[in-house]
Scaffold this motif. Sequence first.
Motif, PDB file in Angstrom:
ATOM      1  N   SER B 252       0.816  -1.218   0.000  1.00 52.23           N
ATOM      2  CA  SER B 252       0.000   0.000   0.000  1.00 52.23           C
ATOM      3  C   SER B 252       0.853   1.273   0.000  1.00 52.23           C
ATOM      4  O   SER B 252       0.366   2.356  -0.264  1.00 52.23           O
ATOM      5  N   GLU B 397     -10.690  -9.785   1.710  1.00 55.93           N
ATOM      6  CA  GLU B 397     -10.231  -8.427   1.952  1.00 55.93           C
ATOM      7  C   GLU B 397      -9.648  -8.301   3.368  1.00 55.93           C
ATOM      8  O   GLU B 397      -8.583  -7.715   3.564  1.00 55.93           O
ATOM      9  N   LYS B 400      -6.245  -9.394   3.772  1.00 51.65           N
ATOM     10  CA  LYS B 400      -5.256  -8.538   3.109  1.00 51.65           C
ATOM     11  C   LYS B 400      -4.872  -8.992   1.705  1.00 51.65           C
ATOM     12  O   LYS B 400      -3.710  -8.878   1.300  1.00 51.65           O
ATOM     13  N   VAL B 401      -5.828  -9.491   0.969  1.00 53.49           N
ATOM     14  CA  VAL B 401      -5.513  -9.957  -0.379  1.00 53.49           C
ATOM     15  C   VAL B 401      -4.969  -8.820  -1.252  1.00 53.49           C
ATOM     16  O   VAL B 401      -4.233  -9.055  -2.215  1.00 53.49           O
ATOM     17  N   MET B 402      -5.299  -7.565  -0.897  1.00 52.06           N
ATOM     18  CA  MET B 402      -4.812  -6.452  -1.712  1.00 52.06           C
ATOM     19  C   MET B 402      -3.283  -6.324  -1.674  1.00 52.06           C
ATOM     20  O   MET B 402      -2.695  -5.635  -2.502  1.00 52.06           O
ATOM     21  N   GLU B 403      -2.632  -6.971  -0.700  1.00 48.94           N
ATOM     22  CA  GLU B 403      -1.167  -6.944  -0.627  1.00 48.94           C
ATOM     23  C   GLU B 403      -0.528  -7.940  -1.591  1.00 48.94           C
ATOM     24  O   GLU B 403       0.700  -8.041  -1.689  1.00 48.94           O
ATOM     25  N   CYS B 404      -1.350  -8.739  -2.259  1.00 49.56           N
ATOM     26  CA  CYS B 404      -0.845  -9.777  -3.176  1.00 49.56           C
ATOM     27  C   CYS B 404      -0.122  -9.140  -4.356  1.00 49.56           C
ATOM     28  O   CYS B 404      -0.582  -8.164  -4.930  1.00 49.56           O
ATOM     29  N   GLU B 406       0.770 -11.003  -7.015  1.00 51.07           N
ATOM     30  CA  GLU B 406       0.411 -11.847  -8.167  1.00 51.07           C
ATOM     31  C   GLU B 406       1.611 -12.541  -8.803  1.00 51.07           C
ATOM     32  O   GLU B 406       1.667 -12.725 -10.012  1.00 51.07           O
ATOM     33  N   MET B 424      -6.659 -15.007  -6.223  1.00 55.18           N
ATOM     34  CA  MET B 424      -6.179 -13.731  -5.669  1.00 55.18           C
ATOM     35  C   MET B 424      -6.589 -12.572  -6.588  1.00 55.18           C
ATOM     36  O   MET B 424      -7.117 -11.562  -6.146  1.00 55.18           O
ATOM     37  N   LYS B 425      -6.332 -12.772  -7.884  1.00 54.77           N
ATOM     38  CA  LYS B 425      -6.641 -11.705  -8.841  1.00 54.77           C
ATOM     39  C   LYS B 425      -8.142 -11.432  -8.866  1.00 54.77           C
ATOM     40  O   LYS B 425      -8.564 -10.280  -8.915  1.00 54.77           O
ATOM     41  N   LYS B 428      -9.126  -9.528  -5.813  1.00 51.80           N
ATOM     42  CA  LYS B 428      -8.673  -8.140  -5.888  1.00 51.80           C
ATOM     43  C   LYS B 428      -9.572  -7.318  -6.819  1.00 51.80           C
ATOM     44  O   LYS B 428      -9.968  -6.201  -6.486  1.00 51.80           O
ATOM     45  N   MET B 432     -11.841  -4.154  -5.779  1.00 54.82           N
ATOM     46  CA  MET B 432     -11.688  -2.857  -6.442  1.00 54.82           C
ATOM     47  C   MET B 432     -13.043  -2.349  -6.954  1.00 54.82           C
ATOM     48  O   MET B 432     -13.370  -1.174  -6.798  1.00 54.82           O
TER      49      MET B 432
END
Lengths: 355, 444
Positions: B252, B397, B400-404, B406, B424-425, B428, B432
Motif C-alpha cells: 500500500s 479483503e 489482506k488480499v490487496m497486498e498480493c 500476483e 487472488m486476482k 482483488k 476494487m
Amino acid sequence: MENRLLVVSSSPHFRAKGSTARIMCDVIVALLPAAVGGWIFFRNRALVVIAASVAAAVLTELLMLRMRKRKATAADLTSAVVTGILLAFCVTATLPWWGAVLGSAFGIAIAKHCFGGLGFNIFNPALAGRIFVMHAYIVQMTLWSPTYYEKQEREKSPAVHPEEATAQVDGETYATPLGKVKEGVQQKRPIEEIERSLPSYWRLFVGNVGGCLGETSALLLLVGAAYLLMRRVISIYIPLAFLGSLALLTWVFGGIHMVAGEPRMYLFHGDPLFHVLAGGAVLGAFFMATDMVTSPMTPKGMLIFGFGCGAITTIIRLWGGYPEGVSYSIFLMNICVPLIDRFTMPKLFGANFGK
Amino acid sequence: MTAFKGGLHPPYYKEATREREIRPAALPKLVRLPLQQHIGAPAKSVVEVGQHVKRGQLIAEAGGYVSAAVHASVSGKVTAIRPLPHPFGSKLPAIEIESDTWDTPLEETVSIGDVESLTPDQIIEAVHRAGIVGMGGAAFPTHVKLKPPKGVTIHTLILNGAECEPYLTCDFRVMIERPDDVVAGARLLQKAVSAKRIVIGIEANKEEAIETMSEAAGDFSDIAVESVEVKYPQGSELQLIKALAGIELPKSKLPLEAGFVVQNVVTALAVFEAVTKGKPLYERVVTVSGDGVKEPGNFLVRLGTSFGELLEQAGAVAEDAAKVIMGGPMMGLAQHTYEVPVIKGTSGIVVFREEEVEIAEALACIRCARCETRCPAGLATARIGLAAEFGKFEIAEALKVMECIECGCCSYVCPSKRPMTHYMKAAKAEIMRKRQREKAASGE
C-alpha cells in the motif's frame, strides 16, 4: 502464422511437479515399514485387519463420493487408503475384521464426508473411526495380545515374568506396558514390582511389546517418518512439540513414590523415554497429528498444536481413567485448529513498516 | 542483506537465449500501436487515417498525468484507428500503420544541449515526452515514478537487473551488451530524483552481467553493484528493496514515499536514449523463447510488430505450439492469437508446445500450507483462496488480499493444482469494483 487454437489461462503457466495423490502415496510408503512390523509381531492377524480396514475405507469413499455426486479422484482414493492403514494401526490385531471395517467406514462416512470430504474434515478420520470402535466395542478393543515373540518366550520360560506366569498364552489378561503402569498404580503395588514387569527400552523401541497393531515399533515408524520429512510431506514442528512436551511433562509429573502405602507424585522423577516409546505416541506424533487437513498451517500454530497434544496425552496417562491418551489428545486438539490458525497468521510482508 | 521470506526456485530455462546477442528484427510491414500500453489512462490519438507519419513521430499524446505518449515505430501511412487485438485480452483501440519500407526518421528538432547541464525537470520532461514506461513488464509511466510527493527526499535509486522470470534474458543481454549506456541512463535517473546513490541489484547466477555492470560503474563511488540471492520473485520491486536495503515496504506504500525509486535496467537504457538522443520509445528488446520456438533469441523489435511476424523470425513456431505467453511463464499473459502486437511492456514471448501445457483439474485444498510458506507477501493464501472460491470476498479483503503481488508462487506449488493466483486476482478485482461502487455511492 496459421491460427491454431491456443490455450489461454491465468498465470502462472507452469507448476511444480507433485500432486495431492503423490503426497498420499508418500504417506502410504512411509507407513509400510510399520505395517511389516505389525505382520512380524502379530502375524497374519495384522494383515487381515489391515486389509479389511483399507478395503472398507476405499469402498466407503467410493460410495460416499457417488452419493454426493462427486468424481472419484486419485487424491480421494489414496487418502482413503491412508485412513484405512492408520485405522488398522491403532486397533488391536485381535480385533475381529468387522471391527476394523466399522471403524474405517465410520471414519470415512461420518468424520470425513459429512464434513465435505477430503480437505474439509475437522477430525482425523482414522482417529474418529478408532474412537468410535473403542467406545462401541471396548471389550474387543482392549483384548491385548502379546507379540509372537513374547508368546514364544513365555512358552519356553514362564518364570521370566512371574506375575504373568498364569496368564493364558492367548493373552486374555495380557496388558500393554502403559496398562501395566496404570493397573499397578491403581492396585497400589510396589513401584519396584511395577518397574520389573515393564519391558526394556530396547524392546519398546523395536516394538516387541503388546499394543495396537502398528504403534508398537518406534524404530519402524521413525524410518517412515524420516522418509516423510525428507520428502517434505510433513515438517518437524508438530512431532517435536508433541513428543517434546510429552517427555517434559511426564518427566516432571510422571514420577511416583509410595508414601505410607499410597502412591504420590514424585516431581522430576518421571520416565520420559518410557512415555515417548510406549503406546501410540510416535505413531500419533508423526502420522496422525501431522495430518495436514486437521492440523494448523503455520510453524507457530503447529508448535502450539503439538504442545497441546503432548499435554493432553500426559494428563490422560497420568491422571485419567485410560492408560493411553494419544488418540483423544489429537482428537481434542483437532477441534482447536481453526482457533489456533486464526491466532497464528503468517507475518505479512511490510507489516512492521513505520513501527 | 537477507532476501525476502518464501519464494521458490523454478527451473530457469535461460540457456536457450542467454548467449544469443540482441539482433534487430526485420522491419515489420504493418504495426498496430495500442493507445493503452501502460498502467493509467490511454493515450489520445493525434493522427488521422490516411496521414503519413515518420518513425519516432508522436501519434498519440498522454491522456493524463498517469499515462504515456505513443510514437510511430515505422514510417508509413496510418491505415486504421480502431479496436484491435491486444495482449491484455480483448480488443483495444490502436493505431495501425502500414510501413512504406523507407523507415524515414523524424528530423529531431529538440536540442538536447549538454547532458551534464540538464536540470532534473528537463530530464523528467524528456522522459515524459519519449513515452517511457517501466519495461520490466509492469509498464508504469516512468515520469510519474520520478516525481516524489512533496516533503519526500529520494535517497536511493535501485536499478533492477534481477530478471527472475524463467526464460527471459532481455535484461541480461542489455546489461552485457550496453552496460555503459545503462549506467549513463541510471545517472540521468539519479539526477532526476536527486538520489544520493545507485544500487544495481542482479541475481547471483548472472555473473557476466555483474561483471560488466561493475566495470561500467567502476568510476563512480556512489554506484554499487549488488549480487542478490537467486530466488523467484527477487525482481519484484518490494522484494528487491528488501534484499538491497533490508526494508520491508507494504504494497500500500509507494517505494517513493520511503525514499526509493526502482527502475528496470532496460528502462534506464531507454532513458539514456531518450535524453541524449531524443529517441522516443518505439522499439524494445524482446526475448523469444520456449520449446515451441525453433530458433530462440533476443530481438530488438519495433513496437506494434505482431507476435506472429516476430515469431517467424525466430524460426517460426513448432507444429504443436499450444500456448503463447507475453512475458515469462510465472506472471505472463497467455494470448489467444498471434495477431497481438509487441507493446512497451513485452519483455518476452514464450511459446509452449502441447505437452508442456498442463490443464489440471483443481482439487480441494488439503491445507498443506505450501502456498502460505512460499508467499513472498506473507499472505494466508490458502484461506484467501478458499474465501475467493466461495465468493466470500469480504473475508479475502480482511485477510489482506490487496497486498498480493500476483507472482504466481501459490499456484506453482499447490499439489491440488488449485488456481490460487487466479483466486487472488479475482478477489482483488472484485474488491476494487466494490470500492469504486462505494466511492460512487458516497457522491464523489
